[in-house]
Write an enzyme that holds these catalytic residues in place. Structure first.
Site, PDB file in Angstrom:
ATOM      1  N   CYS A 107       0.718  -1.297  -0.144  1.00  9.75           N
ATOM      2  CA  CYS A 107       0.174   0.087  -0.003  1.00  9.75           C
ATOM      3  C   CYS A 107       0.943   1.291  -0.078  1.00  9.75           C
ATOM      4  O   CYS A 107       0.277   2.437  -0.374  1.00  9.75           O
ATOM      5  CB  CYS A 107      -0.996   0.063   1.124  1.00  9.75           C
ATOM      6  SG  CYS A 107      -0.097   0.040   2.652  1.00  9.75           S
ATOM      7  N   GLN A 108       2.057   1.261   0.272  1.00  4.12           N
ATOM      8  CA  GLN A 108       3.086   2.324   0.132  1.00  4.12           C
ATOM      9  C   GLN A 108       2.711   3.450  -0.906  1.00  4.12           C
ATOM     10  O   GLN A 108       2.909   4.715  -0.742  1.00  4.12           O
ATOM     11  CB  GLN A 108       4.452   2.091   0.166  1.00  4.12           C
ATOM     12  CG  GLN A 108       4.848   1.052   1.557  1.00  4.12           C
ATOM     13  CD  GLN A 108       4.982  -0.430   1.207  1.00  4.12           C
ATOM     14  OE1 GLN A 108       4.263  -0.803   0.488  1.00  4.12           O
ATOM     15  NE2 GLN A 108       5.835  -1.076   1.800  1.00  4.12           N
TER      16      GLN A 108
END
Length: 393
Positions: free
Chosen positions: A80-81
């Protein structure tokens, strides 16, 4: 029913899927600390990890041709970064964007359904076009991006297919929804976007489950009936609720039909206080005090009598202030690993491998086990009913 778990992490999402009755053909993860956590629990005989065939390595190197069984569900949480509010917001330009790998798995395995989870930040206006691109790729996974196409050109081609005559290849009915884990009995405010798709040829009609818990129900128990405080044996003098929330509770005219949000106190009330030393703490693994907690602007910790704030993975090592408990007297301390696991609804016999920082990163990246189990059970019921209907036909 058989599944494939992508981007397994410490196993939160996969654990929920397995509890719903799916047996993984493979579990894929590259982070060595996460793999060590899975191996440690598997080696201890913890079900259902005993049935997990772990493949450690870069998912881009995995060959789906090696899977020889029909897959009912593909699940996972692509990193998800690229979309996280705490990240660098590079989105599709970030080489950690693994949605293309999620689409590749769906294209190769043709599962009857898929379940993916990601951060709410993916739904921000800045990523609107890319979110639409992800949705259309998951809906028509066989329409691959050509070598001479940019992702925007591919998006336009997918849009034309979507708006034209029905496409006859592999298609999925896709639903996308932001769910707050607290609304489903998790003692944590955690907004995440979920992607659920069913293969179109199955003719399945589905919707996300209705919320089972609510803030109003908690306020009713705290400000009206007092049942919350009685349950925890908190005397009147120590029953603290903010003036704003107390006013809101007074405005409630009837007891809500839902169950109350679960709070930090609900989750950890039976664990020994780690600040009192080792007395009693040895009965719980991963339950050791980590010193150094402090508040700073925007990071004030989680009050004891509310659901926890979203646990964070931490970008620069030590996680932020959201991973702290705020006592009623205002003092703060870090949640222990075991307390954090409770907030993510991992079972107490699930152990985490690595340093405190690495372990908290695993927990901050995990999906709440019970929320995923609820979704996966609902997906399985639909697939079961589909199978019964097909057999009758």
């Amino acid at each position: 029913m058989r599944s494939v778990e992508l981007f397994a992490g410490a196993g939160g999402l996969g654990l929920g899927v397995s509890r719903a009755g799916f047996v993984p053909a493979v579990v894929i993860e590259r982070n060595r600390y996460c793999c060590d956590t899975i191996r440690e629990n598997k080696g201890r005989g913890l079900w259902p990890l005993t049935e997990w065939p772990l493949w450690e390595g870069d998912i881009q190197d995995f060959r789906y041709d090696d899977i020889r069984v029909e897959i009912d569900l593909v699940s996972g949480g692509p990193p998800c970064q690229p979309f996280s509010l705490g990240g660098k917001h590079r989105g599709h330009t970030d080489d950690r964007d693994m949605f293309p790998e999620a689409v590749r798995a769906v294209r190769a395995l043709r599962p009857r359904a898929f379940l993916f989870e990601n951060v709410k930040g993916l739904t921000r206006d800045a990523f609107a076009s890319y979110l639409e691109y992800v949705k259309l790729q998951l809906s028509y996974p066989e329409l691959e991006c050509r070598e001479d196409e940019s992702w925007l050109e591919h998006l336009r081609r997918l849009e034309r297919h979507h708006s034209s005559v029905p496409y006859g290849g592999l298609q999925y009915k896709l639903l996308v929804e932001i769910l707050d884990a607290a609304d489903y009995g998790v003692p944590q405010r955690r907004d995440r976007v979920f992607f659920v798709g069913f293969r179109r040829d199955l003719g399945i009609e589905w919707s996300f489950p209705t919320a089972t818990h609510s803030h109003d129900a908690l306020l009713w128990e705290q400000g009206q009936s007092g049942d919350y405080w009685k349950r925890h044996q908190v005397p009147h003098a120590k029953r603290l609720i903010s003036e704003r929330l107390n006013r809101r509770s007074i405005q409630l005219r009837a007891k809500p039909d839902t169950a109350p949000w679960r709070t930090v106190r609900d989750a950890i009330h039976d664990l020994p206080d780690p600040e009192l030393g080792l007395r009693g703490s040895l009965a719980y693994r991963n339950h050791k005090l980590q010193p150094g907690a402090r508040t700073y602007p925007g990071h004030s910790g989680s009050p004891l009598d509310e659901p926890a704030k979203t646990l964070k993975a931490g970008v620069h090592g030590v996680p932020g202030g959201e991973n702290m408990l705020v006592r009623p007297d205002g003092r703060v301390r870090y949640f222990t690993v075991r307390e954090s696991a409770r907030l993510q609804t991992f079972p107490d016999d699930f152990l985490f491998h690595g340093t405190w920082t690495e372990t908290m990163r695993q927990l901050g990246n995990a999906a709440p086990v019970t929320l995923v189990e609820l979704l996966a059970r609902d997906i399985r019921r639909q697939l079961d009913s589909c199978g019964v209907a097909a057999a009758a036909a």
